[in-house]
Structures are given as C-alpha cells and as structure tokens.
Design a protein around this motif. Sequence first.
Motif, PDB file in Angstrom:
ATOM      1  N   GLU A  37      14.795  -0.119 -26.985  1.00  0.00           N
ATOM      2  CA  GLU A  37      13.932   0.305 -27.523  1.00  0.00           C
ATOM      3  C   GLU A  37      13.149   1.614 -26.241  1.00  0.00           C
ATOM      4  O   GLU A  37      13.688   1.555 -25.602  1.00  0.00           O
ATOM      5  CB  GLU A  37      12.953  -0.684 -28.117  1.00  0.00           C
ATOM      6  N   ARG A  38      12.647   2.482 -27.292  1.00  0.00           N
ATOM      7  CA  ARG A  38      12.095   3.435 -26.417  1.00  0.00           C
ATOM      8  C   ARG A  38      10.738   4.101 -26.669  1.00  0.00           C
ATOM      9  O   ARG A  38      10.319   3.806 -28.545  1.00  0.00           O
ATOM     10  CB  ARG A  38      12.966   4.609 -25.962  1.00  0.00           C
ATOM     11  N   GLU A  68      20.146   4.030 -19.271  1.00  0.00           N
ATOM     12  CA  GLU A  68      20.035   1.695 -18.959  1.00  0.00           C
ATOM     13  C   GLU A  68      21.352   2.292 -17.458  1.00  0.00           C
ATOM     14  O   GLU A  68      21.219   0.408 -17.227  1.00  0.00           O
ATOM     15  CB  GLU A  68      21.081   1.822 -20.000  1.00  0.00           C
ATOM     16  N   CYS A 116      11.284   2.900 -21.582  1.00  0.00           N
ATOM     17  CA  CYS A 116      11.674   1.471 -23.067  1.00  0.00           C
ATOM     18  C   CYS A 116      12.425   0.948 -21.981  1.00  0.00           C
ATOM     19  O   CYS A 116      12.296   0.266 -21.140  1.00  0.00           O
ATOM     20  CB  CYS A 116      13.651   2.899 -22.439  1.00  0.00           C
ATOM     21  N   VAL A 162      19.947   1.160 -24.105  1.00  0.00           N
ATOM     22  CA  VAL A 162      18.414   2.085 -24.365  1.00  0.00           C
ATOM     23  C   VAL A 162      18.000   0.611 -25.892  1.00  0.00           C
ATOM     24  O   VAL A 162      18.983   0.968 -27.036  1.00  0.00           O
ATOM     25  CB  VAL A 162      17.906   2.420 -24.871  1.00  0.00           C
ATOM     26  N   LEU A 212      14.134  12.324 -21.984  1.00  0.00           N
ATOM     27  CA  LEU A 212      14.597  10.508 -21.571  1.00  0.00           C
ATOM     28  C   LEU A 212      15.853  11.170 -21.406  1.00  0.00           C
ATOM     29  O   LEU A 212      16.443  12.445 -21.344  1.00  0.00           O
ATOM     30  CB  LEU A 212      14.846   9.839 -22.968  1.00  0.00           C
ATOM     31  N   PHE A 235       7.803   8.419 -20.065  1.00  0.00           N
ATOM     32  CA  PHE A 235       8.614   7.539 -21.688  1.00  0.00           C
ATOM     33  C   PHE A 235       8.928   5.706 -21.021  1.00  0.00           C
ATOM     34  O   PHE A 235       8.564   5.576 -20.054  1.00  0.00           O
ATOM     35  CB  PHE A 235      10.180   8.452 -21.580  1.00  0.00           C
TER      36      PHE A 235
END
Length: 237
Positions: A73-74, A96, A43, A71, A91, A41
Amino acid sequence: DASSQAKSELPLEPKKESKKKKKHERPKPEEPELDPGIVDFLCIAGARDIGNQRNDDGSKGWVESTPECCVLERFPPDDAFHVKNGRNTALIPQVEWFCFPEGCKLWRGSHPPTHEDLKAGGVSSTTRSLLDASYTAFDTYLGSSSSFSWFVLSSNSDDYGSKLVKTYGAVVRFYVPAPKGIDPTQDDFAQTIGGFGAVQKGKHQSLNQKRLWVPIGICLTSTLPIVGVVEEILLRM
C-alpha cells in the motif's frame, strides 16, 4: 416612535442562523495532518508470497525460501497529489528494496523472531539508544520485535536541473502471522483444510507449534534531513 421603528427594522441575529446551518453541514473529509513537503510518501512493504520452500525442512527458525517483496500500500496512491500542489516529486522506484536491504525473510515458530533472532538472521538495524523506551512500548503493543533502518538517495536528473536533490527514507519493520493455510509446513495448515475437528485437536497441541511469520515494513520518505523526527512519527502511528 422613531427609535422603536428602527429596532423593529434591524435584521434578526444572523450569527445564530449561521450556527444552525453549520450543524447540518457534512463534515469535511480528513486531510493529511502534515503539509506537503514534510513527509512526501508513506508506503507499506512486505512479502507478495511465501516463495519457493522446496529446500526448507519445515523446522523452527529462518525459512529457506525466496519470497518476492513488493509495495502493498502507499499514500498518496499516486504522484499526482504532489504535482497538484506544485511539487515535482515521486515515490522511489523499487522502494521495497531499501525497506528490506538484506532480503525479505520469513520466520517459522510459535512466536515472532526476537531481537537476537533478527541479529542472527542478518536483519539490519541502526542503534536506537535514544528511543529505547519508545521502541519498547512499540514492540509491546505489537507483540513483536521491531527493527529500524534509514537510507539516503541522491538525484540530479533533468527534472531538477543542476540541483542535487536528496530523498531520506526511514523504515520500521516487524513480523506478523501469515494467513492460515498458506504454508503446508505450519501446524494450522491441517486445521484449515481439515475442518472443525482438526481445529479442536490443534488446541491440545504444545505451545511449540510452528507458525509462519512474514515481515512488514512501514516507510516514510522526505526531502528534508529529518530522519530522527520521522523515526518518532513511525513509532507513534
């Protein structure tokens, strides 16, 4: 003549026709450069807001506030991407928090915080002597001092059976200007709500004018112990 008749019955050049068809084909959408399983991932984490600044005096330096981290964007946008590729991975919840273990801190000043300011503010960072040149180029391009950290999480949930699975995360963080008019204690707030005349007046202000800066963290996670490789990937993005 039998030979000339045979030549006349030969098919026309199919290769050239296929090449012409390829020219009219639509380009395929861009796919991830790394195969699934290398980097799971990506992010981007940061401040959702500027928090409560009731106790802050508006002076230069670290802002006394309580911004909420989230978060922003991812990619992939959901966990279904890996499920389709036969991998049961997701994820990390509240990733964060691991991007900003010391909390999401805001900075006010004419420039973003320096490395000395980051240390004084308690912003965690790992030793990076092996990649000093890469970080210097990265910081110069961004116009901001960056910091790097990494973390490891273990999981032995029922989804993985009795096998212990580790997730490795690498994060590079830096500061960017907050949108104009978002904070009444920064100099451009009056320019934003005052119109063109205020902006013109603002041009004659000293270079020590105050600006609000917010943190951004770019995080990559993987189930492989390749933190050093992921760190270099972050610096080349």
